[in-house]
Design an enzyme around this catalytic site. Structure first.
Site, mmCIF file in Angstrom:
data_model
loop_
_atom_site.group_PDB
_atom_site.id
_atom_site.type_symbol
_atom_site.label_atom_id
_atom_site.label_comp_id
_atom_site.label_asym_id
_atom_site.label_seq_id
_atom_site.Cartn_x
_atom_site.Cartn_y
_atom_site.Cartn_z
ATOM 1 N N HIS A 90 7.053 -16.835 10.183
ATOM 2 C CA HIS A 90 7.519 -15.778 9.277
ATOM 3 C C HIS A 90 8.621 -16.299 8.370
ATOM 4 O O HIS A 90 9.540 -16.976 8.817
ATOM 5 C CB HIS A 90 8.043 -14.569 10.063
ATOM 6 C CG HIS A 90 9.121 -14.902 11.057
ATOM 7 N ND1 HIS A 90 8.857 -15.441 12.291
ATOM 8 C CD2 HIS A 90 10.468 -14.783 10.978
ATOM 9 C CE1 HIS A 90 9.983 -15.638 12.933
ATOM 10 N NE2 HIS A 90 10.986 -15.264 12.151
ATOM 11 N N HIS A 147 11.797 -15.242 6.075
ATOM 12 C CA HIS A 147 12.776 -14.187 5.811
ATOM 13 C C HIS A 147 13.055 -14.162 4.311
ATOM 14 O O HIS A 147 13.250 -15.218 3.702
ATOM 15 C CB HIS A 147 14.121 -14.507 6.487
ATOM 16 C CG HIS A 147 14.099 -14.461 7.966
ATOM 17 N ND1 HIS A 147 14.545 -13.386 8.679
ATOM 18 C CD2 HIS A 147 13.689 -15.383 8.888
ATOM 19 C CE1 HIS A 147 14.430 -13.631 9.977
ATOM 20 N NE2 HIS A 147 13.909 -14.838 10.132
HETATM 21 P P1 AMP Z 1 13.706 -15.548 13.697
HETATM 22 O O1 AMP Z 1 15.076 -15.801 14.266
HETATM 23 O O2 AMP Z 1 13.479 -16.308 12.406
HETATM 24 O O3 AMP Z 1 12.601 -15.764 14.701
HETATM 25 O O4 AMP Z 1 13.715 -14.026 13.259
HETATM 26 C C1 AMP Z 1 13.000 -13.018 13.895
HETATM 27 C C2 AMP Z 1 13.270 -11.757 13.122
HETATM 28 O O5 AMP Z 1 12.334 -10.775 13.510
HETATM 29 C C3 AMP Z 1 14.664 -11.164 13.335
HETATM 30 O O6 AMP Z 1 15.358 -11.097 12.085
HETATM 31 C C4 AMP Z 1 14.380 -9.788 13.912
HETATM 32 O O7 AMP Z 1 15.279 -8.801 13.461
HETATM 33 C C5 AMP Z 1 12.970 -9.525 13.437
HETATM 34 N N1 AMP Z 1 12.207 -8.607 14.253
HETATM 35 C C6 AMP Z 1 12.046 -8.645 15.600
HETATM 36 N N2 AMP Z 1 11.263 -7.629 16.009
HETATM 37 C C7 AMP Z 1 10.912 -6.941 14.904
HETATM 38 C C8 AMP Z 1 10.121 -5.770 14.676
HETATM 39 N N3 AMP Z 1 9.518 -5.120 15.682
HETATM 40 N N4 AMP Z 1 9.983 -5.339 13.403
HETATM 41 C C9 AMP Z 1 10.583 -5.998 12.392
HETATM 42 N N5 AMP Z 1 11.341 -7.096 12.548
HETATM 43 C C10 AMP Z 1 11.514 -7.560 13.781
#
Ligand code: AMP
Ligand code: ZN
Length: 138
Positions: free
Chosen positions: A99, A101
């Protein structure tokens, strides 16, 4: 992937604020935004991160990031944007489904993504350059 929260979002087994969807990608708001309007762009197929995503899927992701970034900047009236792709735990990856950001930024938001400005010793930069070049996929 059965236990992947992002796969569940794709299948609508978990709720999310979906911004955009096409055949191969989907974008939705991050549940804990750095700033409001912070969105994620993910592939519909499950890949862990940059190290297992095939090139074509990565191109599709990048195209969606390009589209969504401009929409977020306009919608949030941001002064700038950060675009991050965390790969593996050491780099801050928490959800192991690839993903991007997209984070709206403001001149006065006070958020600091800072790294130490290290220095190369002597010919170390040449050595790093050569080592990386040798590992390029032919
Ligand atoms: P990372 O540290 O790059 O793996 O970021 C994971 C991101 O996913 C974090 O910014 C979380 O806030 C986001 N996240 C986790 N669960 C959900 C969810 N159910 N819906 C939307 N975002 C999420
Ligand atoms: Zn997944």
């Amino acid at each position: 992937m059965d236990n992947c929260i992002f796969c569940k979002i794709i299948k609508r087994e978990l709720p999310s604020n979906v911004i955009y969807e096409d055949d191969t990608t989907i974008s939705f708001l991050d549940i804990s935004p750095a700033n409001k309007g912070h969105a994620l762009v993910i592939s519909k197929n499950h890949f862990t991160n940059i190290f297992d995503v095939p090139g074509l899927e990565f191109i599709n992701l990048s195209k969606t990031v390009h589209t969504i970034a401009k929409a977020i900047k306009e919608a949030t009236k941001a002064d700038g944007l950060n675009i991050f792709l965390n790969n593996e735990k050491a780099a801050g990856q928490i959800v192991f489904h690839i993903h991007y950001h997209i984070i709206p930024r403001y001149n006065t938001d006070g958020i600091q993504f800072k790294w130490p400005n290290k220095k190369y010793e002597h010919n170390e930069s040449i050595d790093y350059c050569e080592r990386i070049k040798k590992c390029l996929v032919k």
